[in-house]
Design a protein around this motif. Sequence first.
Motif, mmCIF file in Angstrom:
data_model
loop_
_atom_site.group_PDB
_atom_site.id
_atom_site.type_symbol
_atom_site.label_atom_id
_atom_site.label_comp_id
_atom_site.label_asym_id
_atom_site.label_seq_id
_atom_site.Cartn_x
_atom_site.Cartn_y
_atom_site.Cartn_z
ATOM 1 N N GLY A 1 49.344 49.658 -22.002
ATOM 2 C CA GLY A 1 50.754 49.719 -21.636
ATOM 3 C C GLY A 1 51.302 48.359 -21.227
ATOM 4 O O GLY A 1 52.415 47.984 -21.606
ATOM 5 N N LYS A 2 50.502 47.622 -20.446
ATOM 6 C CA LYS A 2 50.933 46.288 -20.027
ATOM 7 C C LYS A 2 51.041 45.342 -21.219
ATOM 8 O O LYS A 2 51.971 44.528 -21.306
ATOM 9 C CB LYS A 2 49.959 45.737 -18.992
ATOM 10 N N VAL A 3 50.087 45.464 -22.162
ATOM 11 C CA VAL A 3 50.138 44.649 -23.379
ATOM 12 C C VAL A 3 51.370 45.002 -24.207
ATOM 13 O O VAL A 3 52.058 44.119 -24.736
ATOM 14 C CB VAL A 3 48.855 44.853 -24.219
ATOM 15 N N ILE A 4 51.651 46.303 -24.296
ATOM 16 C CA ILE A 4 52.815 46.764 -25.064
ATOM 17 C C ILE A 4 54.109 46.231 -24.452
ATOM 18 O O ILE A 4 55.005 45.778 -25.168
ATOM 19 C CB ILE A 4 52.838 48.305 -25.130
ATOM 20 N N CYS A 5 54.208 46.282 -23.127
ATOM 21 C CA CYS A 5 55.420 45.795 -22.459
ATOM 22 C C CYS A 5 55.633 44.297 -22.688
ATOM 23 O O CYS A 5 56.755 43.858 -22.949
ATOM 24 C CB CYS A 5 55.358 46.097 -20.961
ATOM 25 N N LEU A 6 54.559 43.518 -22.603
ATOM 26 C CA LEU A 6 54.660 42.084 -22.885
ATOM 27 C C LEU A 6 55.090 41.851 -24.336
ATOM 28 O O LEU A 6 55.909 40.961 -24.619
ATOM 29 C CB LEU A 6 53.323 41.401 -22.614
ATOM 30 N N SER A 7 54.548 42.664 -25.245
ATOM 31 C CA SER A 7 54.914 42.545 -26.664
ATOM 32 C C SER A 7 56.383 42.899 -26.885
ATOM 33 O O SER A 7 57.069 42.255 -27.690
ATOM 34 C CB SER A 7 54.024 43.456 -27.515
#
Length: 341
Positions: A147-153
């Motif tokens: 989720g954190k990776v997705i938000c940064l993306s």
Amino acid sequence: MVEDDYIDPGFFNTSKDSSQEHKHFVQFRNFFLPCVYVVVFICGLLGNSLVLIIYIFYQKLKSLTDVFLVNLPLADLVFVCTLPFWAYAGIHEWIFGNFVCKTLLGIYTLNFYTSMLILTCITVDRFIAVVQATKAHNQQAKRMTWGKVICLSVWAISLLVSLPQIIYGNVSHFNKSICDYHDDTIFTVVLATQMTLGFFLPLLAMIVCYSVIVKTLLHARGFQKHKSLKIIFLVVAVFLLTQTPFNMVKLIRSTNWEYHTMTSFDYAITVTEAIAYLRACLNPVLYAFVSLKFRRNFWKLVKDIGCLPYLGASSQWKSSEDTSKTYSASHNVEATSMIQL
């Protein structure tokens, strides 16, 4: 008299009427939009700030949904903070310079895309939490990381597609100075990107995911089912009512350049754009305040800041009520309880 020299007497009247209509539209826009900007700014600032405060200091980030529900109000909050500049420029003119013009156009577009993509992520997250409840629960730590990776993306992609507004945004001087973006060479690409990421992708995700969620909940048992269905329909209805008119008017207008000279389309663009901005005020209500856990933390915040001390007994009553509801909810099927509405 030569035929080519003849001029229809009605030409002057038509031109005069068109000029008068445009003058009335400019007066309407200069009054209407600043009023909308101020209302959205005040409501959006209060609502989104409250959501961020509660999630940061009370609720913490314990699930993937929490991660998304922090990024959504953050995007909406930064978006509404640009509105006072546009309100002032609408009443008077743009006085903040070319650099601020590019910056605010970029921020405005960045947070528009971020908000829409986060809404899409929330929709998919709710789909997984309900339809694949057991798997989602067992992989919660892994989903938090993703989720954190997705938000940064999402923020990175939004910044990338906002570059045209940053690069080509400029202060133009007509009757007064205005901050605007306009570049005919990439207009079609920018419009297609806005329509795809800002409307059709979230809409498609909502239709597909919420259709399956509704089907799943209809086969579930428990008191939360009907409430969950109502909230789902409300989320979809609000998105359709606020975003569809503006996007459809933009799409129709792009098909023929004659529409750019029609005052009726100017009115349509102005009014539907104002309606679309309401999402920044409604998102906190739709995606945060409907949660029992969030409302409990809200009452804790009210009690801690001491603004409403006489509501102490009321907040205790609400807390016990919520506890009762939570206990009842634990007896429902896992799919129903997993959806964080």
